[in-house]
Motif scaffolding. Sequence first.
Motif, PDB file in Angstrom:
ATOM      1  N   ILE A  99      13.264  34.896  63.250  1.00 37.63           N
ATOM      2  CA  ILE A  99      14.111  34.492  64.376  1.00 37.63           C
ATOM      3  C   ILE A  99      13.649  35.205  65.649  1.00 37.63           C
ATOM      4  O   ILE A  99      13.616  34.605  66.731  1.00 37.63           O
ATOM      5  N   SER A 100      13.265  36.464  65.545  1.00 40.96           N
ATOM      6  CA  SER A 100      12.748  37.196  66.703  1.00 40.96           C
ATOM      7  C   SER A 100      11.475  36.526  67.230  1.00 40.96           C
ATOM      8  O   SER A 100      11.319  36.327  68.445  1.00 40.96           O
ATOM      9  N   GLU A 101      10.579  36.149  66.330  1.00 42.68           N
ATOM     10  CA  GLU A 101       9.348  35.443  66.704  1.00 42.68           C
ATOM     11  C   GLU A 101       9.695  34.115  67.384  1.00 42.68           C
ATOM     12  O   GLU A 101       9.084  33.737  68.387  1.00 42.68           O
ATOM     13  N   HIS A 102      10.680  33.417  66.835  1.00 48.06           N
ATOM     14  CA  HIS A 102      11.112  32.135  67.386  1.00 48.06           C
ATOM     15  C   HIS A 102      11.623  32.317  68.821  1.00 48.06           C
ATOM     16  O   HIS A 102      11.226  31.579  69.730  1.00 48.06           O
ATOM     17  N   LEU A 103      12.488  33.298  69.025  1.00 43.59           N
ATOM     18  CA  LEU A 103      13.048  33.539  70.351  1.00 43.59           C
ATOM     19  C   LEU A 103      11.969  33.939  71.358  1.00 43.59           C
ATOM     20  O   LEU A 103      11.980  33.479  72.505  1.00 43.59           O
TER      21      LEU A 103
END
Length: 151
Positions: free
Chosen positions: A17-21
């Motif tokens: 999710i961090s990578e996505h954001l």
Amino acid sequence: MDIKIDDLTGPEIAQLISEHLQSMAFQSPPESMHALGLESLRQPEITFWSAWEGDQLLGCGALKELGRQHGEIKSMRTASSHRRKGVARQILQHIIEEAKLRGYQRLSLETGSMAAFEPARKLYTSFGFRNCEPFADYIDDPNNVFMTKEL
């Protein structure tokens, strides 16, 4: 591939999710970015799935209930080391089947209009999604593409 409901507490999903954001922030102006962080994904109207192969996280996706007959696809992401393996296709199929089981009549999504989002738009189009007007609380924005599919 094992697709299962995820409680969003594992370190692997937090990293994805961090990578996505980060990716969304790089690709989209702040006012046009609608990606959700971990806390926002933990809302009761959102069901979140992760896809695994053994202990490797392959990707994720979510379904947000907008109403009794309308759902929104959120947080579709494939781990960078597993792109072009059909992960997103399988997660999207899973979400569509779940939406049908819930009795939704329509499934919608928001994605970017920039070139980096072209593979996502092609995937959604291949599943029968078509461009539409903004839905829910979205507003018309040249950086966003809105798509919907009648179920």
